[in-house]
Scaffold this motif. Structure first.
Motif, short mmCIF file in Angstrom:
data_model
loop_
_atom_site.label_atom_id
_atom_site.label_comp_id
_atom_site.label_asym_id
_atom_site.label_seq_id
_atom_site.Cartn_x
_atom_site.Cartn_y
_atom_site.Cartn_z
N GLY A 187 34.28 43.40 43.24
CA GLY A 187 35.32 44.22 42.74
C GLY A 187 36.56 43.30 42.43
N ALA A 188 37.54 44.27 43.00
CA ALA A 188 39.17 43.52 42.79
C ALA A 188 39.23 42.45 43.95
CB ALA A 188 40.13 44.62 42.93
N MET A 189 38.34 42.44 44.94
CA MET A 189 38.67 41.61 46.15
C MET A 189 38.00 40.45 45.95
SD MET A 189 37.73 44.64 48.98
CE MET A 189 36.15 44.66 48.72
N VAL A 190 38.89 39.23 45.96
CA VAL A 190 38.59 37.96 45.99
C VAL A 190 37.78 37.36 47.38
CG1 VAL A 190 39.26 35.40 45.52
CG2 VAL A 190 40.20 37.44 44.17
N LEU A 191 36.68 36.87 47.44
CA LEU A 191 35.88 36.58 48.40
C LEU A 191 36.06 34.80 48.68
CD1 LEU A 191 32.77 38.38 48.44
CD2 LEU A 191 34.65 39.09 49.90
N VAL A 192 35.98 34.18 47.41
CA VAL A 192 36.24 32.69 47.21
C VAL A 192 37.26 32.52 46.22
CG1 VAL A 192 34.93 30.58 47.01
CG2 VAL A 192 34.14 32.56 48.27
N VAL A 250 28.83 40.59 42.73
CA VAL A 250 29.90 39.81 42.67
C VAL A 250 30.16 39.38 41.00
CG1 VAL A 250 29.46 38.90 44.96
CG2 VAL A 250 28.26 37.56 43.04
N ARG A 251 31.29 38.88 41.02
CA ARG A 251 31.96 38.57 39.56
C ARG A 251 32.42 37.04 39.90
NH1 ARG A 251 35.94 41.51 38.84
NH2 ARG A 251 37.31 39.81 39.25
N VAL A 252 31.90 35.96 39.11
CA VAL A 252 32.12 34.68 39.19
C VAL A 252 32.97 34.25 38.15
CG1 VAL A 252 31.25 32.40 39.52
CG2 VAL A 252 30.21 34.16 40.31
N THR A 253 33.98 33.55 38.19
CA THR A 253 34.74 33.08 37.12
C THR A 253 35.08 31.68 37.65
OG1 THR A 253 36.07 35.07 37.21
CG2 THR A 253 37.13 33.20 35.99
N GLU A 254 34.78 30.84 36.21
CA GLU A 254 35.07 29.38 36.71
C GLU A 254 36.42 29.13 36.20
OE1 GLU A 254 32.70 24.88 35.48
OE2 GLU A 254 31.64 27.04 35.47
N LYS A 255 36.88 28.04 37.11
CA LYS A 255 38.05 27.42 36.73
C LYS A 255 38.01 26.27 35.93
CE LYS A 255 41.21 28.36 40.19
NZ LYS A 255 41.61 28.37 41.33
N PRO A 256 39.31 25.78 35.21
CA PRO A 256 39.01 24.40 34.43
C PRO A 256 38.72 23.42 35.41
CG PRO A 256 41.02 25.61 33.94
CD PRO A 256 40.51 26.36 35.23
N ASN A 257 38.94 23.23 36.69
CA ASN A 257 38.57 22.01 37.44
C ASN A 257 37.00 22.35 37.89
OD1 ASN A 257 38.78 24.26 39.37
ND2 ASN A 257 40.02 22.90 41.03
#
Length: 182
Positions: A116-121, A101-108
């Motif tokens: 991959g290219a599929m968003v799970l959360v 998985v790849r995790v990206t943190e949002k500003p909030n």
């Protein structure tokens, strides 16, 4: 047994040698059937494991989405929700042990978890995966899809990809080789 029969074909022991060949041939056929059954049972077991992994992935993604929501609510006042973040990181690590998985943190403070290219959360929303039972050469197997749709999952990786490769490529190749030998 065949060798013994060939050397005793005209002797008085020929009937015994023929019976021995028949017995050994029966053992061979039974052994081939047993091996074929074991390979098919292994394939069915791997397919069942895929279903279990799907449920486990969905459990983790739902928990991560819930923790994202709690983190966003808790941090509205400016106080970091470190305990919740630690729990979310633990869930993400457990999910990562099954799939990459790849995790990206949002500003909030919430995260986007992708396979991959599929968003799970995405923040407090999780997008569960499911499976549809399909017939493949007379055997029912589970095809991984986005839950509630017929859209197949692509770009799979990690243990999930390995299981699918085993079920769909490796084991069928061995079954085909056994059928060719037989």
């Amino acid at each position: 047994a065949w060798s013994d029969l060939s050397t005793q074909a005209s002797s008085t022991n020929a009937a015994t040698a023929r019976t021995n060949v028949l017995g050994e041939a029966t053992k061979l056929v039974n052994g081939l059937h047993e091996l074929a059954n074991r390979l098919q049972n292994l394939r069915d077991s791997v397919d069942s494991d895929l279903q279990n992994y799907t449920n486990e992935i969905n459990k983790y993604t739902a928990e991560i989405a819930q923790l994202n929501q709690q983190i966003a609510s808790s941090e509205l006042g400016g106080t970091p929700a470190n305990d919740l973040r630690d729990q979310r990181d633990l869930m993400t690590d457990q999910l990562a042990s099954i799939i990459d998985v790849r995790v990206t943190e949002k500003p909030n403070g919430t995260t986007i978890v992708s396979m991959g290219a599929m968003v799970l959360v995405d923040s407090s929303d999780d997008f569960p995966i499911g499976s549809n039972v399909v017939n493949e050469n007379g055997h029912a197997i589970h095809e991984l899809v986005w839950r509630g749709t017929d859209v197949k999952l692509t770009n799979l990786n990690g243990e999930l990809y390995g299981l699918i490769q085993s079920r769909d490529e490796v084991l069928p190749r061995y079954i085909d080789e056994l059928n060719t030998l037989t």
